[in-house]
Write a protein that holds these residues in place. Structure first.
Motif, PDB file in Angstrom:
ATOM      1  N   ARG A   1      85.152 -21.705 -57.893  1.00 57.95           N
ATOM      2  CA  ARG A   1      86.332 -22.356 -57.344  1.00 57.95           C
ATOM      3  C   ARG A   1      87.603 -21.727 -57.900  1.00 57.95           C
ATOM      4  O   ARG A   1      87.638 -21.286 -59.044  1.00 57.95           O
ATOM      5  N   ASN A   2      88.641 -21.696 -57.097  1.00 56.99           N
ATOM      6  CA  ASN A   2      89.924 -21.182 -57.554  1.00 56.99           C
ATOM      7  C   ASN A   2      90.540 -22.152 -58.556  1.00 56.99           C
ATOM      8  O   ASN A   2      90.491 -23.367 -58.369  1.00 56.99           O
ATOM      9  N   LEU A   3      91.115 -21.609 -59.601  1.00 62.65           N
ATOM     10  CA  LEU A   3      91.737 -22.427 -60.633  1.00 62.65           C
ATOM     11  C   LEU A   3      93.025 -23.037 -60.108  1.00 62.65           C
ATOM     12  O   LEU A   3      93.897 -22.339 -59.601  1.00 62.65           O
ATOM     13  N   LEU A   4      93.132 -24.359 -60.213  1.00 62.35           N
ATOM     14  CA  LEU A   4      94.358 -25.055 -59.828  1.00 62.35           C
ATOM     15  C   LEU A   4      95.314 -25.021 -61.015  1.00 62.35           C
ATOM     16  O   LEU A   4      95.086 -25.674 -62.025  1.00 62.35           O
ATOM     17  N   PHE A   5      96.364 -24.223 -60.890  1.00 62.35           N
ATOM     18  CA  PHE A   5      97.288 -24.017 -62.005  1.00 62.35           C
ATOM     19  C   PHE A   5      98.331 -25.132 -62.011  1.00 62.35           C
ATOM     20  O   PHE A   5      99.065 -25.310 -61.043  1.00 62.35           O
ATOM     21  N   PRO A   6      98.400 -25.922 -63.087  1.00 61.20           N
ATOM     22  CA  PRO A   6      99.380 -27.012 -63.125  1.00 61.20           C
ATOM     23  C   PRO A   6     100.806 -26.484 -63.181  1.00 61.20           C
ATOM     24  O   PRO A   6     101.041 -25.348 -63.603  1.00 61.20           O
ATOM     25  N   GLN A   7     101.732 -27.323 -62.763  1.00 60.26           N
ATOM     26  CA  GLN A   7     103.137 -26.920 -62.743  1.00 60.26           C
ATOM     27  C   GLN A   7     103.672 -26.817 -64.168  1.00 60.26           C
ATOM     28  O   GLN A   7     103.491 -27.708 -64.988  1.00 60.26           O
ATOM     29  N   LYS A   8     104.339 -25.707 -64.459  1.00 62.07           N
ATOM     30  CA  LYS A   8     104.957 -25.538 -65.770  1.00 62.07           C
ATOM     31  C   LYS A   8     106.251 -26.342 -65.835  1.00 62.07           C
ATOM     32  O   LYS A   8     107.034 -26.366 -64.884  1.00 62.07           O
ATOM     33  N   ASP A   9     106.458 -26.987 -66.982  1.00 61.09           N
ATOM     34  CA  ASP A   9     107.710 -27.712 -67.193  1.00 61.09           C
ATOM     35  C   ASP A   9     108.826 -26.710 -67.472  1.00 61.09           C
ATOM     36  O   ASP A   9     108.577 -25.524 -67.719  1.00 61.09           O
TER      37      ASP A   9
END
Length: 239
Positions: free
Chosen positions: A103-111
């Motif tokens: 699965r493709n890695l879901l990259f969280p939003q950077k603050d």
């Protein structure tokens, strides 16, 4: 209420995607080829027979789990509800399924900054120089997630694991800064867990239980005036 174990096992086979496709398909929103979310809970992702509500840190496999953990059904209510539907819901035999693709890695939003992450890690006893070194190497960053339903903002320390042969991120472990959330970003591959590499090739590996434990161990090495990027051992004092 009594339900035979065989019938309960059958109800537990009803996965969440099959359930929603049958009962409320308009509630589903497709994110990618094999991944869906729920429109009223957009951080709840469904993929490969599993579901994970990222903002809350809970998940499961079956529709039964979902009804109890998310929809607030009692066990008795959830079982009765599924019993009424089970004759109409058809699920596939997973024994015949090919091995799921990566699965493709879901990259969280950077603050916008890492201030709160640094404060949190320092409060946990992590050496500040070590923290800044990890931030510079993109091994750590502060992530932010806003729940559009409640308006709540959640911030986490993100620990990144790389495929160092590429190099590309393959794994992200998240640790809540202001709550007890612990979890992995969707699509994380644990074969590429968070690590601090030695300066030179070595056949010695120090294994820790969690990402933050790696930093704790490295901080202890610095406390003992040892280079955490060089594989060394602590002196052992016998009592």
């Amino acid at each position: 209420m009594f339900i035979e174990s065989e019938k309960l096992a059958e109800l537990k086979k009803i996965d969440l995607l099959s359930y929603l496709l049958q009962t409320d398909p308009d509630r589903l929103k497709k994110i990618s080829r094999n991944t869906f979310c729920i429109r009223d809970h957009d951080s709840l992702h469904i993929s490969n027979g599993l579901w994970h509500w990222q903002s809350v840190g809970i998940g499961g496999r079956s529709a039964l789990d979902f009804l109890i953990k998310v929809e607030g059904f009692s066990f008795k209510e959830a079982v009765k509800h599924l019993q009424n539907l089970s004759k109409d819901i058809v699920w596939e035999d997973i024994k015949d399924h090919p091995k799921p693709k990566e699965r493709n890695l879901l990259f969280p939003q950077k603050d916008e900054n890492d201030f709160e992450a640094v404060v949190y890690l320092k409060r946990r006893g992590i050496d500040e120089e070590l923290i800044q070194n990890c931030i510079q190497k993109d091994l750590i960053f502060q992530s932010v997630f806003k729940n559009i339903d409640t308006g709540h903002v959640y911030k986490q320390v993100a620990f990144v694991g790389f495929d160092h042969q590429k190099p590309i991120p393959k794994y992200i472990n998240l640790r809540g800064i202001h709550n007890d959330y612990k979890g992995d970003s969707f699509g994380s591959n644990k074969a590429f867990s968070f690590l601090l590499q030695a300066k030179n090739p070595t056949n010695v590996v120090h294994v820790c239980e969690a990402s933050i434990d790696v930093l704790s161990y490295a901080s202890l090495m610095k406390l003992y005036q040892k280079d955490y990027e060089t594989i060394q051992r602590f002196p052992v004092k016998h009592r």
